[in-house]
Write a protein that holds these residues in place. Structure first.
Motif, short mmCIF file in Angstrom:
data_model
loop_
_atom_site.label_atom_id
_atom_site.label_comp_id
_atom_site.label_asym_id
_atom_site.label_seq_id
_atom_site.Cartn_x
_atom_site.Cartn_y
_atom_site.Cartn_z
N SER A 235 0.84 -1.20 0.00
CA SER A 235 0.00 0.00 0.00
C SER A 235 0.86 1.24 0.00
CB SER A 235 -0.93 0.01 1.21
OG SER A 235 -1.63 1.21 1.27
N GLN A 236 0.43 2.21 -0.78
CA GLN A 236 1.17 3.45 -0.88
C GLN A 236 0.75 4.45 0.17
OE1 GLN A 236 0.33 4.61 -4.89
NE2 GLN A 236 1.66 3.10 -5.78
N ASN B 201 -4.32 -5.02 -2.92
CA ASN B 201 -2.89 -4.95 -3.21
C ASN B 201 -2.57 -5.52 -4.58
OD1 ASN B 201 -1.98 -3.69 -0.83
ND2 ASN B 201 -2.13 -5.60 0.28
N ILE B 202 -3.58 -5.98 -5.30
CA ILE B 202 -3.39 -6.40 -6.68
C ILE B 202 -3.28 -5.17 -7.57
CG2 ILE B 202 -4.46 -7.57 -8.65
CD1 ILE B 202 -5.72 -9.52 -6.68
N ALA B 203 -4.22 -4.26 -7.45
CA ALA B 203 -4.22 -3.04 -8.27
C ALA B 203 -3.48 -1.89 -7.60
CB ALA B 203 -5.65 -2.62 -8.58
N ARG C 83 -2.95 -0.91 -13.71
CA ARG C 83 -2.50 -2.18 -13.15
C ARG C 83 -3.65 -3.18 -13.09
NH1 ARG C 83 1.89 -3.02 -9.55
NH2 ARG C 83 2.03 -0.75 -9.31
N LEU C 84 -4.85 -2.69 -12.82
CA LEU C 84 -6.02 -3.56 -12.75
C LEU C 84 -6.33 -4.17 -14.11
CD1 LEU C 84 -8.47 -4.83 -11.48
CD2 LEU C 84 -9.62 -2.61 -11.51
N LEU D 122 -10.54 -13.75 -9.59
CA LEU D 122 -10.27 -12.32 -9.58
C LEU D 122 -9.36 -11.86 -8.45
CD1 LEU D 122 -13.85 -10.97 -10.42
CD2 LEU D 122 -11.91 -11.23 -11.96
N LEU D 123 -9.44 -12.48 -7.27
CA LEU D 123 -8.66 -12.01 -6.13
C LEU D 123 -7.30 -12.68 -6.01
CD1 LEU D 123 -11.22 -11.57 -3.20
CD2 LEU D 123 -10.02 -9.81 -4.49
N VAL D 124 -7.00 -13.57 -6.93
CA VAL D 124 -5.69 -14.23 -6.94
C VAL D 124 -4.86 -13.64 -8.08
CG1 VAL D 124 -4.47 -16.41 -7.24
CG2 VAL D 124 -6.63 -16.35 -5.97
N PRO D 125 -3.69 -13.10 -7.80
CA PRO D 125 -2.87 -12.51 -8.86
C PRO D 125 -2.25 -13.58 -9.75
CG PRO D 125 -1.71 -12.45 -6.77
CD PRO D 125 -3.09 -12.95 -6.47
N LYS D 126 -1.60 -13.14 -10.81
CA LYS D 126 -0.98 -14.09 -11.75
C LYS D 126 0.00 -15.00 -11.02
CE LYS D 126 1.71 -14.26 -16.03
NZ LYS D 126 2.40 -13.45 -17.07
#
Length: 811
Positions: free
Chosen positions: A79-80, A299-301, A307-308, A369-373
């Motif tokens: 997180s920024q 934290n994915i996008a 990024r999304l 959707l909630l699991v990143p690559k």
């Protein structure tokens, strides 16, 4: 200092809420046609089959009470946002204040359950518990394929299906609650305050029409960012902008499955690049747009729509119900723990819990959707709505609003009515939808005028207070996977909605007219029938009849669960929450990616809501013009009716032609602007219809109300080969998008936004200038009022008349 040895402990204690009080109320076709039908309307049947193959449950009832599952604080991933500092002394003071609060209700002694340990948990062997049904259903699924002969299986079963028995067996073993299994670990942590501090927090129902305290504090902090964003967007020095002149801008997206998710993300990205998104205070979503917000505040996008979009290209190429992919995530660490926690906590912690297709649907959505690559990068902070506070607490991002509705059907209340006359009168009541909103701070319903903290969502309440479990703890906050299913459960629609969806396609079939007439006659019954039951969330207003408005149904105050579904059943644009008193939205920007924006006039639907709630300023008449009969249809009607004279027939045809030309002039474009009025009128008939804003000076009227900027998702000749109405892959029921298809949807949405980018900026500037002018007039009037008051008091130039005078002309 005990228990505060790690930084996360300090944050948990800082987040511990003040004790809440229970307030009283305050203020058969050709093959290509069949293929298209299967593509567009096969789901939810296809979805149900796929989900059933992946996870089979023996329960035949789809009503579900839900549990909750709270967060570990708002320290998430990359997180920024800046951490809000807290010292050990601050943490101890908050703990001390909380423990000394007299409103803390009594509860059983707290103890940590360790299911699976001897003498502590026998529910795994009890055939009457939801957990037993949950696990035995999985066992049945694992043996159904293995019983098929090898020779037959080679011919009729896909290769990937042969892997299912092993995967399901592995999943069943992990869910067996045996020592060392995943289920035991999840349930142990569900009773661990260090993992889920909310399970020790006392929550009560807040009965009030006002915004909750957390949202009020957010608005104060957000204004700093929107003022700065407006200065950049309009190219005005920031020190020249008065805070009161900054318009409150809300941006909302429609429902529409993955089409709405992809198109909405692209539209938001364009707004972000233009600087408009930095001026937005609220975002709101229905169905697919709720998924958009879920991913943006993860934290994915990481707060980036670009990024999304990259994430969607990586994840949408596989169907959400494709068993090997889904099951692999559910049996492999670390994804299995995050995906299955909600279901396990529900099955173990909620009495009488039952599972349905909405639960499985949400689980499959989250797995996709909630699991990143890179699956190992999955983040636990992305699985609770309250965790999204890490993006909003400092005001640096808009506040997201998620929506769902409950279908109130008065006919169900007549079941126990013995008097047939009384039963008939009750049955004549119209059914309606009650809107519920979810924010990182509160779960609230306008019609009930009541809400609870989001971190307490899923626990049981009675008479407005938390119902503690036997071990003195509550369940953790309800997980996002289950909520994603609720937000996007369009398949829980009524039979009437289903028919409207397929009606345009079957219109040309033989016998359609007779079928259509028959269905129209029974529409009052069809709008009350849901083939698939909605999901259930524990009813937080149970036993609160005396504290709620008189319009609240008595049956709702006695129900164990709230049956919630996709808000698109009521309105496919999340406008109602944005009109809530206290949010004071000046400009509403709507991106409408509905299945057919030209026939589903969701802006028009809002008029009845605004009149009912007494909301001033909504632009009456906004939206697509009503469809009238074409000249061809009128000629057919005249031929069938045998007009009395040729003159009469010709007259009607000429009227139809004039009306048709009028409708064409009113055809909407890619960007459309309306503005309402706050002028008082005696009757609704006197309220003038809002016309499309042609000149910016129309927005300068002192009596101007809410401004609506409407972007319908339409085909654009600048983007060839892409049409939301005819491109099969854009069906609401399609759950597979290739990277190229995503790129085409993104290009169309971004092109359409550019068509109205300048118009939008001029509109925002006009509203800003109007607010500025009105403020200056108010301040000038206040100065004049004070000057006149001083004169009446004999004060001028800062002193009384005659004060310090040495004499007069006669001295």
């Amino acid at each position: 200092m005990a228990g505060l040895t790690r930084p996360k402990h300090l944050v948990h204690q800082w987040l511990r809420p003040q004790q809440r009080r229970l307030f009283t109320k305050s203020a058969s076709p050709p093959r290509h046609v069949a293929t298209r039908l299967a593509r567009r309307y096969g789901p939810p049947c296809l979805l149900a089959v796929g989900a059933g193959t992946a996870l089979y449950f023996s329960s035949s009832t789809f009503i579900r009470p839900v549990q909750s599952d709270a967060s570990k604080g708002w320290l998430g991933g990359q997180s920024q946002q800046k951490d809000i500092p807290i010292t050990t002394r601050d943490a101890e003071e908050k703990i001390k204040d909380s423990e000394n609060t007299s409103t803390q209700q009594s509860r059983p002694p707290q103890s940590r359950l360790e299911p699976g340990r001897e003498g502590e948990d026998k529910s795994a062997d009890d055939s009457s518990t939801p957990w037993y049904s949950f696990t035995t259903g999985l066992f049945s699924a694992s043996t159904s394929l293995s019983s098929v002969g090898d020779t037959i299986a080679d011919y009729v079963i896909p290769k990937w299906a042969k892997l299912l028995p092993a995967l399901i067996t592995k999943l069943q073993n992990e869910l067996s609650m045996a020592p060392g299994t995943l289920a035991e670990e999840i349930w142990f942590e569900a009773n661990d305050p260090e993992s889920h501090p909310e399970i020790t927090w006392d929550a009560s129902v807040r009965v009030s029409n006002e915004l909750c305290g957390e949202e009020k504090r957010f608005l104060q902090k957000r204004q700093t960012f929107t003022r700065r964003g407006l200065a950049r967007y309009l190219d005005i020095p920031e020190d020249k902008i008065h805070p009161d002149d900054v318009p409150v801008i809300a941006m909302c997206g429609s429902g529409g499955g993955l089409r709405a998710l992809v198109a909405g993300t692209a539209s938001y990205l364009s707004a972000q690049e233009q600087g408009l998104f930095d001026c937005v205070t609220y975002t709101a979503g229905v169905s697919g747009s709720c998924w958009l917000q879920t991913l943006y505040y993860s934290n994915i996008a990481q707060g980036s729509h670009a990024r999304l979009i990259r994430h969607l290209k990586n994840r949408l190429g596989v169907h959400i119900a494709y068993p090997p992919e889904a099951l692999e995530l559910m049996v492999s660490a670390p994804t299995n723990k995050y995906l299955l926690s909600g279901l396990i906590e529900k099955a173990k912690g909620t009495p009488g819990a039952e599972f349905g297709i909405v639960d499985i649907y949400g689980l499959l959505l989250a797995a996709r959707l909630l699991v990143p690559k890179g699956e190992l990068a999955v983040d636990e902070h992305d699985f609770k709505v309250s965790h999204q506070r890490r993006f909003t607490d400092d005001g640096s991002h808009p506040l997201p609003i998620y929506t769902a509705v409950r279908h109130e059907i008065p006919l169900s209340e007549t079941a126990d009515t013995k008097d047939p006359v009384v039963a008939e009168e009750k049955a004549k009541k119209e059914d309606w939808f009650q809107w519920f909103e979810f924010t990182p701070y509160e779960f609230w319903c306008e019609e009930l005028e009541a809400g609870i903290p989001t971190w307490s969502l899923g626990r049981q309440f009675d008479h407005g207070r938390t119902t503690w479990r036997e071990n003195g703890l509550s369940l953790p906050e309800l997980r996002i996977p289950l909520l994603m299913g609720v937000w996007g459960s369009a398949f829980c629609a009524t039979l009437s909605h289903y028919y409207k969806e397929i009606r345009p396609t079957v219109k040309g079939l033989t016998g359609f007219i007779g079928l259509d007439d028959m269905i129209a006659e029974r529409n009052d019954d069809l709008v009350k029938l849901h083939p698939i039951n909605p999901a259930g969330i524990p009813n937080f207003i149970k036993g609160m009849r005396n504290y709620l408005p008189s319009t609240c149904p008595d049956s709702l105050c006695e129900a164990d669960n709230l049956q919630l579904m996709d808000a698109g059943m009521s309105n496919n644009l999340p406008i109602y929450p944005l009109l809530r008193p206290g949010r004071n939205v000046d400009i509403m920007i709507a991106f409408d990616a509905s299945a057919d924006v030209k026939t589903d006039n969701w802006l028009k639907v809002t008029e009845g809501y605004a009149r009912q709630r007494g909301i001033k300023g909504w632009p009456v008449g906004a939206g697509w013009p009503p469809e009238d009969e074409s000249v061809e249809e009128l000629q057919e009607d005249l031929a069938e009716a045998q007009a009395q004279s040729e003159q009469q027939a010709e007259q009607k045809i000429q009227e139809a032609k004039r009306e048709e030309r009028k409708q064409k002039r009113k055809e909407l474009s890619y960007c459309n602007v309306w503005v309402g009025t706050t002028t008082e009128y005696q009757t609704d008939e006197e309220v003038p219809m809002s016309n499309l804003v042609e000149e910016d000076n129309e927005l300068a009227n002192p009596d101007a109300g809410i401004t609506v900027i409407y972007f319908p998702f339409l085909a654009n000749p600048k983007v060839e080969g892409v049409d939301p109405r005819t491109s099969d892959f854009m069906s609401t029921w399609n759950f597979v998008y290739t990277p190229d298809q995503i790129e085409s949807v993104v290009k169309l949405a971004r092109t359409n936004f550019q068509e109205g980018a300048d118009r939008t900026k001029r509109t925002v500037r006009a509203v800003y200038e109007r607010k500025k002018k009105l403020r200056e007039e108010r301040e000038a009037a206040e100065r004049e009022r004070r000057r006149r008051w001083k004169l009446r008091q004999g004060v001028t130039g800062g002193r009384r008349v005659g004060q310090s005078d040495q004499g007069d002309q006669f001295s």
